[in-house]
Design a protein around this motif. Structure first.
Motif, mmCIF file in Angstrom:
data_model
loop_
_atom_site.group_PDB
_atom_site.id
_atom_site.type_symbol
_atom_site.label_atom_id
_atom_site.label_comp_id
_atom_site.label_asym_id
_atom_site.label_seq_id
_atom_site.Cartn_x
_atom_site.Cartn_y
_atom_site.Cartn_z
ATOM 1 N N ILE A 54 6.212 3.043 0.469
ATOM 2 C CA ILE A 54 5.124 2.075 0.521
ATOM 3 C C ILE A 54 5.221 1.273 1.827
ATOM 4 O O ILE A 54 6.259 1.271 2.490
ATOM 5 C CB ILE A 54 5.137 1.110 -0.681
ATOM 6 N N PHE B 296 -7.264 1.892 6.166
ATOM 7 C CA PHE B 296 -6.612 0.648 5.733
ATOM 8 C C PHE B 296 -6.840 -0.536 6.666
ATOM 9 O O PHE B 296 -6.386 -1.652 6.365
ATOM 10 C CB PHE B 296 -5.104 0.864 5.524
ATOM 11 N N LYS C 242 2.424 4.569 1.264
ATOM 12 C CA LYS C 242 2.639 5.187 2.574
ATOM 13 C C LYS C 242 2.269 6.664 2.443
ATOM 14 O O LYS C 242 2.956 7.429 1.784
ATOM 15 C CB LYS C 242 4.098 5.036 3.012
ATOM 16 N N GLN D 73 0.845 -1.191 0.000
ATOM 17 C CA GLN D 73 0.000 0.000 0.000
ATOM 18 C C GLN D 73 0.880 1.241 0.000
ATOM 19 O O GLN D 73 2.004 1.205 0.502
ATOM 20 C CB GLN D 73 -0.905 0.020 1.247
ATOM 21 N N VAL E 129 -7.861 2.425 1.389
ATOM 22 C CA VAL E 129 -6.523 2.383 0.795
ATOM 23 C C VAL E 129 -6.417 1.164 -0.127
ATOM 24 O O VAL E 129 -6.643 0.033 0.316
ATOM 25 C CB VAL E 129 -5.444 2.312 1.901
ATOM 26 N N PRO E 130 -6.087 1.355 -1.394
ATOM 27 C CA PRO E 130 -5.949 0.208 -2.302
ATOM 28 C C PRO E 130 -4.746 -0.653 -1.924
ATOM 29 O O PRO E 130 -3.723 -0.147 -1.445
ATOM 30 C CB PRO E 130 -5.737 0.867 -3.674
ATOM 31 N N SER E 131 -4.878 -1.950 -2.153
ATOM 32 C CA SER E 131 -3.780 -2.889 -1.930
ATOM 33 C C SER E 131 -3.350 -3.493 -3.263
ATOM 34 O O SER E 131 -4.184 -3.744 -4.135
ATOM 35 C CB SER E 131 -4.219 -4.010 -0.974
ATOM 36 N N TYR E 132 -2.044 -3.741 -3.394
ATOM 37 C CA TYR E 132 -1.478 -4.279 -4.627
ATOM 38 C C TYR E 132 -0.657 -5.528 -4.308
ATOM 39 O O TYR E 132 -0.052 -5.635 -3.235
ATOM 40 C CB TYR E 132 -0.601 -3.217 -5.305
ATOM 41 N N GLN F 221 -9.635 -6.918 5.570
ATOM 42 C CA GLN F 221 -9.788 -6.107 4.363
ATOM 43 C C GLN F 221 -11.109 -6.409 3.652
ATOM 44 O O GLN F 221 -11.749 -5.498 3.114
ATOM 45 C CB GLN F 221 -8.608 -6.348 3.419
#
Length: 315
Positions: free
Chosen positions: A173, A117, A28, A26, A152-155, A136
């Motif tokens: 991040i 988040f 920072k 995510q 908050v998007p997660s990758y 999540q």
């Protein structure tokens, strides 16, 4: 039901990105860590130091407007944007306010976004012992569209997100193990932050003036014995003209005759010594071998006790 304040889980500083398919990444955010507590009728916003900030962010006090829950504790970061990027200086314009009428005016000048988040409590039950991927999913199910709130998007590819953050000159991040539970007050390698821009909080032990106005800060950090070590000489950076005027007045009020540092600073000539009371967030490029900061830039004054400005921040 009164919800008790929680000391948030913190990531450790990492020198490289973790490997393995159990990691998500995510952005920072360069903002203020904030937990929101909703007991079904009242909301409290409390930062990671345990200080109440409910009054400073009135647009976030109706949790039912952005979260489907009878009671909930959410964890996230409050940010403010300038030129499309989060800036700590802007969010501190909101966070430092105390007067209600001023807050009403500035909230429209400096809009904020609550980047959520994590979820630590939901409908009467703690969720902290659940794995991150479950928390999540719950967040995704209960958050509602709101102009001042985002998830908050997660990758799944930390290296790809890190490269994207570098290209946008973002702060860094955070990589998280999707199986991690939430440890209140904890700090371990299940959450790791990889920084692009280094930062720390330091206390001013002296200032210099130009035309009667503060034009630089002599900054220091404390060792385990309580000695204050000089780490660099930073200009006012993002401080406004009014910030510098206020700082000048405070510096004269805090004047002392004896240097507060353990050793004479390299840039000590012409210094005006002050009691180490004023704390600032500073961005810098790296540490010099001399133990000073390379290219420090003052971001904002922060409301923190000086004794928290320790050498442990060197990592």
């Amino acid at each position: 039901m009164k919800l008790q304040p929680i000391v948030p889980f913190e990531p450790i500083l990492a020198g490289q990105l973790p490997a393995g398919n159990q990691w998500i990444a995510q952005i920072k955010w360069d903002g203020v860590r904030m937990l929101s507590y909703y007991d079904g009728s009242n909301t409290q916003l409390i930062n990671r130091r345990g200080n109440y900030r409910t009054a400073q962010y009135p647009e976030l006090t109706d949790v039912s407007a952005y979260c489907k829950a009878d009671s909930v504790i959410l964890d996230g970061e409050i940010i403010a944007l300038k030129d499309g990027k989060p800036t700590f200086h802007e969010v501190m314009r909101r966070d430092s306010l105390k007067n209600g009428s001023t807050i009403s005016v500035v909230r429209h000048q400096v809009p904020v976004i609550y980047m959520i988040f994590d979820i630590l409590f939901y409908n009467g039950q703690s969720t902290m012992d659940q794995p991150l991927f479950s928390r999540q999913q719950l967040l995704s199910d209960i958050l509602l569209p709101h102009p001042h709130v985002q998830a908050v998007p997660s990758y799944t590819d930390p290296s790809e997100l890190f490269a994207a953050a570098q290209s946008q000159s973002l702060e860094g991040i955070v990589c998280k193990d999707i199986n991690s539970t939430y440890a209140p007050g904890g700090k371990d390698k299940r959450w790791q932050k990889r920084k692009i821009i280094s930062d720390l909080t330091a206390v001013a032990g002296g200032v210099t003036f130009r035309d009667g106005i503060v034009n630089a800060l002599l900054l220091g950090l404390y060792d385990v014995k309580g000695n204050l070590h000089y780490i660099g000489h930073a200009g006012p950076g993002k401080l406004t003209v009014q910030d510098k005027r206020d700082l000048t007045a405070e510096a004269h009020h805090l004047k002392i005759d004896q240097m507060p540092f353990a050793a004479v600073p390299q840039r000590g000539k012409g210094a005006f010594w002050i009691k180490p009371k004023l704390v600032f967030k500073v961005h810098f490029l790296e540490w010099n071998t001399s133990g000073t900061l390379r290219q420090p830039v003052t971001q904002a004054r922060v409301d923190l006790p000086p004794e928290l400005c320790t050498m442990e921040q060197k990592g």
